[in-house]
Motif scaffolding. Structure first.
Motif, short mmCIF file in Angstrom:
data_model
loop_
_atom_site.label_atom_id
_atom_site.label_comp_id
_atom_site.label_asym_id
_atom_site.label_seq_id
_atom_site.Cartn_x
_atom_site.Cartn_y
_atom_site.Cartn_z
N TRP A 88 159.44 58.70 5.65
CA TRP A 88 159.47 58.63 7.11
C TRP A 88 158.20 59.22 7.70
CZ3 TRP A 88 162.52 57.03 11.23
CH2 TRP A 88 163.70 56.39 10.89
N ARG A 89 157.79 60.36 7.17
CA ARG A 89 156.62 61.03 7.71
C ARG A 89 155.36 60.21 7.49
NH1 ARG A 89 156.75 67.08 5.53
NH2 ARG A 89 154.87 67.17 6.83
N LEU A 90 155.23 59.63 6.31
CA LEU A 90 154.07 58.80 6.02
C LEU A 90 154.05 57.56 6.91
CD1 LEU A 90 151.57 58.19 4.31
CD2 LEU A 90 153.07 57.11 2.62
N THR A 91 155.22 56.95 7.08
CA THR A 91 155.32 55.76 7.94
C THR A 91 154.93 56.08 9.38
OG1 THR A 91 157.09 54.84 6.57
CG2 THR A 91 156.88 53.98 8.81
N ALA A 92 155.42 57.20 9.89
CA ALA A 92 155.10 57.60 11.27
C ALA A 92 153.61 57.87 11.42
CB ALA A 92 155.91 58.83 11.67
N PHE A 93 153.03 58.54 10.43
CA PHE A 93 151.60 58.86 10.48
C PHE A 93 150.76 57.58 10.47
CE2 PHE A 93 147.58 59.72 8.20
CZ PHE A 93 147.01 60.61 9.10
N LEU A 94 151.10 56.66 9.57
CA LEU A 94 150.35 55.40 9.48
C LEU A 94 150.53 54.56 10.74
CD1 LEU A 94 150.98 54.39 5.75
CD2 LEU A 94 148.88 55.30 6.76
N THR A 95 151.73 54.60 11.31
CA THR A 95 151.99 53.87 12.55
C THR A 95 151.10 54.40 13.67
OG1 THR A 95 154.28 53.45 11.91
CG2 THR A 95 153.74 53.20 14.24
N TYR A 96 151.00 55.71 13.76
CA TYR A 96 150.13 56.31 14.79
C TYR A 96 148.69 55.86 14.59
CZ TYR A 96 147.89 59.80 17.76
OH TYR A 96 147.14 60.40 18.75
N ILE A 97 148.19 55.97 13.37
CA ILE A 97 146.79 55.60 13.09
C ILE A 97 146.55 54.12 13.36
CG2 ILE A 97 145.03 55.42 11.30
CD1 ILE A 97 145.55 58.27 12.23
N ILE A 98 147.45 53.27 12.87
CA ILE A 98 147.29 51.82 13.05
C ILE A 98 147.32 51.45 14.53
CG2 ILE A 98 148.40 49.58 12.66
CD1 ILE A 98 149.26 50.71 9.90
#
Length: 224
Positions: free
Chosen positions: A203-213
């Motif tokens: 979840w944390r990785l997905t949220a981080f990548l979503t923010y960056i993308i």
């Protein structure tokens, strides 16, 4: 003020101090023209049209957080930061709270850049909406009754404020929406002190990548 207050909430007082210093400089440097569009721009406000033609001015994704359009705007946001900031700093810890505040503000200003480029925008409300969103997210998933209650209260506050924004043309709703998105995502990938394992690594990785993308996509469309 007791010294313990400074020690317990250093990031909150740092942000209050920097924003107050910036507001004071607005008037010292611009006198009675402090709230004029050109003065706000000189102090670091977001003006998307200019940033679109000057990529080197992307620092304006950060600086508008500390610039305010008048005394009422400044006082309201600083009172909100004082009360909400201390609570959020307790929940996230000093460094993560500071990161959350800045990340929410950056996303809010990115939304302003892409969706309302012709508007001079400034204010800490992008970051403050991010803090509200972060507490709502934690409250929804947390096992803490206190966070559950805070999350429900802040959700109501967000809804009321967004409705108010719709009927107040001078208030930039796009920045607030961006702050909400940035704060919600950051709340997931920044571990909190109350329940540090509330969200899984995935979840944390997905949220981080979503923010960056999302941020890269906005900048991509800005400079295409």
């Amino acid at each position: 003020m007791q010294v313990n207050e400074w020690k317990r909430y250093p990031a909150t007082y740092l942000l209050l101090g920097l924003t107050t210093l910036t507001f004071g400089c607005q008037y010292l440097l611009n006198d009675f023209q402090a709230t004029a569009p050109l003065s706000l721009f000189k102090m670091g406000a977001m003006y998307g049209v200019f940033v679109q033609y000057s990529p080197l001015d992307l620092w304006r994704l950060v600086t508008p957080i500390f610039v305010h359009i008048g005394l009422e705007h400044f006082l309201f946001n600083m009172l909100t930061l004082y009360f909400i900031g201390k609570m959020a700093e307790q929940i996230f810890g000093t460094l993560r709270f500071l990161g959350l505040y800045l990340l929410a503000g950056v996303m809010g200003n990115a939304f302003t850049l892409i969706f309302t480029p012709n508007v001079i925008a400034a204010g800490a409300s992008t970051s403050l909406f991010g803090l509200f969103a972060a507490v709502v997210i934690l409250g929804y998933y947390s096992h803490s009754p206190l966070l559950n209650q805070l999350g429900r209260s802040y959700l109501s506050l967000i809804i009321v404020n967004l409705i108010f924004n719709l009927f107040t043309p001078s208030v930039g709703i796009t920045g607030h929406l961006g702050g909400l998105v940035g704060g919600a995502l950051a709340a997931i990938f920044l571990a909190n002190k109350v329940e540090s394992r509330l969200f899984s690594r995935g979840w944390r990785l997905t949220a981080f990548l979503t923010y960056i993308i999302l941020l890269v996509t906005i900048l991509g469309f800005t400079y295409l």
